[in-house]
Design a protein around this motif. Structure first.
Motif, PDB file in Angstrom:
ATOM      1  N   LYS A 279       0.863  -1.032  -0.108  1.00 18.38           N
ATOM      2  CA  LYS A 279       0.029   0.098  -0.135  1.00 18.38           C
ATOM      3  C   LYS A 279       1.061   1.191  -0.070  1.00 18.38           C
ATOM      4  N   ARG A 280       1.961   0.982   0.701  1.00 18.63           N
ATOM      5  CA  ARG A 280       3.047   2.136   0.790  1.00 18.63           C
ATOM      6  C   ARG A 280       3.668   2.501  -0.320  1.00 18.63           C
ATOM      7  N   ARG A 281       3.891   1.505  -1.430  1.00 16.37           N
ATOM      8  CA  ARG A 281       4.515   1.592  -2.346  1.00 16.37           C
ATOM      9  C   ARG A 281       3.494   2.296  -3.521  1.00 16.37           C
ATOM     10  N   LEU A 404      15.150  16.802  -5.642  1.00 23.59           N
ATOM     11  CA  LEU A 404      15.471  16.067  -4.501  1.00 23.59           C
ATOM     12  C   LEU A 404      14.614  15.377  -3.973  1.00 23.59           C
ATOM     13  N   ILE A 405      13.129  15.934  -3.876  1.00 30.00           N
ATOM     14  CA  ILE A 405      12.108  15.154  -3.444  1.00 30.00           C
ATOM     15  C   ILE A 405      11.789  14.017  -4.269  1.00 30.00           C
ATOM     16  N   ILE A 406      11.629  13.964  -5.569  1.00 26.81           N
ATOM     17  CA  ILE A 406      11.694  12.546  -6.381  1.00 26.81           C
ATOM     18  C   ILE A 406      12.812  11.772  -6.154  1.00 26.81           C
ATOM     19  N   LYS A 407      14.007  12.067  -5.680  1.00 31.57           N
ATOM     20  CA  LYS A 407      14.886  11.221  -5.567  1.00 31.57           C
ATOM     21  C   LYS A 407      14.725  10.584  -4.406  1.00 31.57           C
ATOM     22  N   ASP A 408      14.341  11.264  -3.348  1.00 30.36           N
ATOM     23  CA  ASP A 408      13.940  10.710  -2.055  1.00 30.36           C
ATOM     24  C   ASP A 408      12.991   9.591  -2.089  1.00 30.36           C
ATOM     25  N   TYR A 409      11.989   9.942  -3.029  1.00 29.61           N
ATOM     26  CA  TYR A 409      10.848   8.971  -3.208  1.00 29.61           C
ATOM     27  C   TYR A 409      11.581   7.840  -3.855  1.00 29.61           C
ATOM     28  N   ASN A 410      12.375   7.991  -4.803  1.00 27.07           N
ATOM     29  CA  ASN A 410      13.215   6.711  -5.413  1.00 27.07           C
ATOM     30  C   ASN A 410      13.701   5.728  -4.434  1.00 27.07           C
ATOM     31  N   ASP A 412      13.142   5.791  -0.947  1.00 30.17           N
ATOM     32  CA  ASP A 412      12.097   5.120  -0.357  1.00 30.17           C
ATOM     33  C   ASP A 412      11.478   3.942  -0.969  1.00 30.17           C
ATOM     34  N   LEU A 413      11.292   4.029  -2.299  1.00 23.10           N
ATOM     35  CA  LEU A 413      10.591   2.877  -3.026  1.00 23.10           C
ATOM     36  C   LEU A 413      11.624   1.721  -2.983  1.00 23.10           C
ATOM     37  N   ASP A 414      12.886   2.184  -3.389  1.00 28.23           N
ATOM     38  CA  ASP A 414      13.881   1.124  -3.214  1.00 28.23           C
ATOM     39  C   ASP A 414      14.067   0.251  -2.087  1.00 28.23           C
ATOM     40  N   ILE A 416      11.519   0.125   0.055  1.00 28.05           N
ATOM     41  CA  ILE A 416      10.210  -0.842   0.257  1.00 28.05           C
ATOM     42  C   ILE A 416      10.187  -1.917  -0.727  1.00 28.05           C
ATOM     43  N   GLU A 417      10.791  -1.963  -1.639  1.00 26.77           N
ATOM     44  CA  GLU A 417      10.991  -2.782  -2.648  1.00 26.77           C
ATOM     45  C   GLU A 417      11.726  -4.161  -2.258  1.00 26.77           C
ATOM     46  N   SER A 418      12.915  -3.448  -1.536  1.00 22.09           N
ATOM     47  CA  SER A 418      13.728  -4.581  -0.742  1.00 22.09           C
ATOM     48  C   SER A 418      13.030  -5.177   0.536  1.00 22.09           C
ATOM     49  N   GLU A 419      12.216  -4.476   1.377  1.00 21.53           N
ATOM     50  CA  GLU A 419      11.556  -5.168   2.206  1.00 21.53           C
ATOM     51  C   GLU A 419      10.565  -6.134   1.741  1.00 21.53           C
ATOM     52  N   ILE A 420       9.924  -5.857   0.736  1.00 25.18           N
ATOM     53  CA  ILE A 420       8.862  -6.901   0.112  1.00 25.18           C
ATOM     54  C   ILE A 420       9.664  -7.750  -0.289  1.00 25.18           C
ATOM     55  N   THR A 421      10.781  -7.817  -0.971  1.00 26.13           N
ATOM     56  CA  THR A 421      11.396  -8.963  -1.518  1.00 26.13           C
ATOM     57  C   THR A 421      11.979 -10.032  -0.372  1.00 26.13           C
ATOM     58  N   ASP A 422      12.391  -9.296   0.803  1.00 27.79           N
ATOM     59  CA  ASP A 422      12.806  -9.872   1.867  1.00 27.79           C
ATOM     60  C   ASP A 422      11.646 -10.758   2.703  1.00 27.79           C
ATOM     61  N   ILE A 423      10.438  -9.999   2.704  1.00 26.74           N
ATOM     62  CA  ILE A 423       9.318 -10.722   3.299  1.00 26.74           C
ATOM     63  C   ILE A 423       8.841 -11.886   2.524  1.00 26.74           C
TER      64      ILE A 423
END
Lengths: 659, 58
Positions: A279-281, A404-410, A412-414, A416-423
């Motif tokens: 959902k956060r993604r 900068l904001i878009i970079k931060d979002y990127n 964060d998304l990375d 989140i993606e890593s946590e999703i893969t881990d789970i």
């Protein structure tokens, strides 16, 4: 108490078998039999004789008639046959009890196609106990009365503490719950007899108190109050026991489930986390998209401005220059010039204007008009141009901020993606539904346990309060009874019974405490002797309610994680300790005692069983695979009572041969 | 005395102290329990028999 003889007649494979248990210094008796050679049916036969039950019957045997198959085959249609098992038991006080169960059958023809041709139909049953006194007198009891005698020596509900199926020893503590153990200790230690005396004396005391109450109403009132309080205590104790049972069951289930979930992820929590991350993604991607669009729009606007940017900069420089030179508008008073032309006199120097001066002023007016027009036009575009310039400076900062904001979002998304893969990796390879069920059950059992623990605490306090109340009423009752001089005899009896009840309460309490401590101590000694792992377990603890736990040397509670063989050693140690400390003189019969233990460790168990056999009768029923190697060496030299059970050619009858 | 756990005997002696009458009665009651059957008459007889003796010593 020991078994002296067992006689089987037509009972399953045991068509005609008599086993004599001769007493030797080591009262140890070994039987070895292949599977199917009626080894376990010796255990079943004893249970059937005493309780009319066959608790260890295999599924295959359940389908077969109890009457020996050869007997059925050889019988004529219409003839009568019978099964009989007799158990000769010698009590500690030398009396001999012969328990005899008989079932008679009529052999009928079976017309059902594909089924056995002859069927035994039960026609009558009889259970008798013959009591033979040492002086030769005897008495025979039948039916209910006979069963009561059995209950006095080998009560049915505690048979699992002396007639064992070794293959089930590893689940011993699941079947023998703390409450069951507590009741068993009371029964075989004789505390139950004291409780029974307490109950009966209380009834008599109540009768005497009622008699006294007729001449003193206060006694009756206090007595009634006392009875009500006792009733409440009884009911609270009942609730407490139920609570304790529920806690024990929950503890057992939790230890089992803990073991199962130890290497499995908490699926529900991970699933929830995964849903949350996904959902956060989605939210983050939407925000990123919005910011990218915003940046694109700004860049588009900025692109248009940048095309005209050099011109805008130049115009703004010009305006600023004009402003610096105060030429916007020029500092000339046109009205003075026009008035001078009109009146022909200069207002400033008060001179008359000649032609030359007039021409000069005309030129000034013309130039002023031209300059003023330019200045007005510049003034008109000044604010929009300044505004564009200002905005242009802001665009740069906004674009940089958005980048900068878009970079931060990127980033964060990375993450989140890593946590999703881990789970997802953690969840992979597990039966998610099953693990989810385990965790759900674990949660339910933990909640139930916590609830009952809280309730138990409250009940203990309540029982304590009620017991104090009852003691207070007892004292008041005695006080009132003392006042009754005209019924002195009754008063004396009442006080005598009160004193007896007090003594019994104290003895029951002290015996329970002492037995528990001694059982714990003896269990530890036996377990350590029997256990092959010498550095794994620190101590066995038994609490006041007979909950058992095993402490690992590193301080963990290890009861739920013991192996089957370790559980068997613990069960055997506990049972032997129970026999020893509670003063129970019964025999110990174990079917397949070491099936789950490997050969190296059988020696320890053999030594313990041998040591026990110097104090009580021990009957062991082995399979040939079990009775080999070290345990055979240990037991072989210490007993002459070794027999082999063999099937005949028909595989329907078992004979016994000395080993 | 018939069969019962020696621990009970030991604790009984401790709890009764010098009150031998009381201890003997409880031991006799344990024997009655072991024998089974109707208890009331036996209990009453025993208590009638010893209560006055016990009361006199009290």
């Amino acid at each position: 108490m020991r078994i002296e003889k067992i006689v089987f007649k037509n009972y399953r494979q045991l068509r005609d078998l008599q086993i004599l248990f001769e007493k030797t210094p080591n009262d140890l008796h070994v039987f070895v039999a292949q599977n199917g050679a009626a080894k376990t049916n010796i255990l079943n036969g004893i249970n059937w004789c005493l309780y009319d039950e066959e608790p260890h019957l295999s599924k295959e045997s359940e389908a077969l008639p109890k009457l020996n198959l050869n007997v059925i085959q050889e019988s004529k249609i219409g003839s009568e046959q019978s099964i009989c098992v007799q158990l000769y038991v010698r009590a500690t006080d030398k009396r001999l009890f012969i328990c005899s169960r008989t079932q008679r059958f009529k052999i009928n023809e079976n017309t059902e196609i594909g089924a056995a041709k002859k069927l035994p139909w039960l026609s009558s049953v009889d259970f008798a106990v013959t009591r033979m006194e040492p002086d030769g007198n005897s008495c025979i009891y039948h039916g209910e009365e006979a069963q009561q005698w059995v209950e006095r020596f080998v009560p049915r509900n505690i048979r699992e503490f002396y007639f064992f199926d070794g293959e089930r020893l590893d689940t011993y503590f699941k079947d023998a719950t703390a409450k069951n153990i507590y009741l068993t200790v009371n029964k075989i230690s004789g505390s139950d007899d004291l409780r029974s005396i307490h109950r009966k004396l209380s009834i008599i005391k109540d009768e005497i108190a009622r008699f006294l109450g007729r001449s003193n109403p206060a006694v009756e009132r206090i007595n009634e109050e006392l009875n009500n309080t006792r009733g409440s205590i009884g009911s609270k104790i009942g609730e407490k026991e139920k609570c304790q049972v529920a806690i024990n069951e929950a503890d057992y289930e939790i230890s089992q489930l803990d073991e199962k979930v130890k290497n499995s992820p908490d699926v529900q929590t991970l699933k929830n986390k995964l849903d949350d991350l996904e959902k956060r993604r989605v939210d983050k991607e939407a925000l990123q998209l919005r910011k990218q669009k915003e940046k694109r729009n700004i860049l588009f606007d900025y692109g248009k401005i940048s095309f005209y940017w050099p011109l805008i900069v130049k115009m703004n420089e010009l305006i600023r220059e004009k402003e610096t030179k105060k030429e916007m508008p020029p500092p000339i008073d046109e009205d003075i010039l026009i008035k001078a032309l009109r009146v022909g006199v200069c207002e400033l120097c008060e001179r008359d204007l000649d032609d030359k001066s007039r021409q000069h002023i005309d030129k000034l007016v013309y130039r002023f008009h031209t300059i003023n027009e330019v200045a007005q036009q510049l003034k008109h575009v000044k604010d929009p141009l300044y505004d564009i310039e200002k905005k242009s400076m802001l665009y740069k900062k906004t674009v940089s901020d958005l980048t900068l904001i878009i970079k931060d979002y990127n980033t964060d998304l990375d993450k989140i993606e890593s946590e999703i893969t881990d789970i997802k990796n953690k969840l992979q390879g597990h039966d998610l539904e099953e693990v989810k069920t385990w965790y759900s059950k674990l949660k339910t059992y933990k909640e139930a346990r916590d609830f009952n623990k809280e309730k138990l605490g409250g009940l203990k306090q309540e029982i304590d309060r009620l017991e104090k109340e009852a003691a207070k009423l007892e004292r008041a009752l005695e006080e009132e009874a003392r006042k009754q001089s005209e019924v002195k005899e009754a008063e004396t009896k009442l006080r005598f019974i009160s004193a007896a009840l007090g003594v019994i309460d104290e003895v029951v309490k002290n015996v329970a405490k002492s037995i528990k401590n001694k059982i714990e101590e003896a269990t530890n000694v036996l377990f350590k002797n029997m256990m092959w792992k010498k550095n794994t377990y620190e101590k066995i603890y038994i609490d006041d309610d007979y909950n058992i736990n095993v402490m690992h040397v590193d301080g963990y509670r290890s009861f739920g994680s013991m192996s089957g063989a370790e559980g068997e050693a613990l069960a055997l140690s506990f049972t032997l300790a129970l026999h020893k400390i509670s003063g129970f003189e019964g025999p110990l019969l174990i079917d397949t005692p070491v099936a789950r233990v490997d050969d190296d460790n059988r020696k320890n168990m053999g030594n313990v069983l041998l040591s026990i056999s110097s104090q009580k009768q021990v009957i062991l029923l082995f399979t040939p695979v079990e009775y080999t190697g070290s345990i055979k060496t240990v037991l072989e030299l210490k007993t002459n009572n070794k027999y082999k059970l063999v099937m005949d050619g028909s595989e329907r009858e078992t004979k016994m041969e000395a080993l | 005395m018939a069969r019962y756990n020696p621990m009970i005997k030991e604790e009984l002696e401790k709890a009764c102290g010098s009150d031998v009458v009381l201890r003997d009665v409880i031991e006799s009651l344990l024997d009655i329990e072991f024998e089974g059957g109707q208890y009331k008459r036996k209990y009453h007889d025993l208590i009638d028999q010893v209560a006055s003796e016990w009361g006199g010593k009290e």
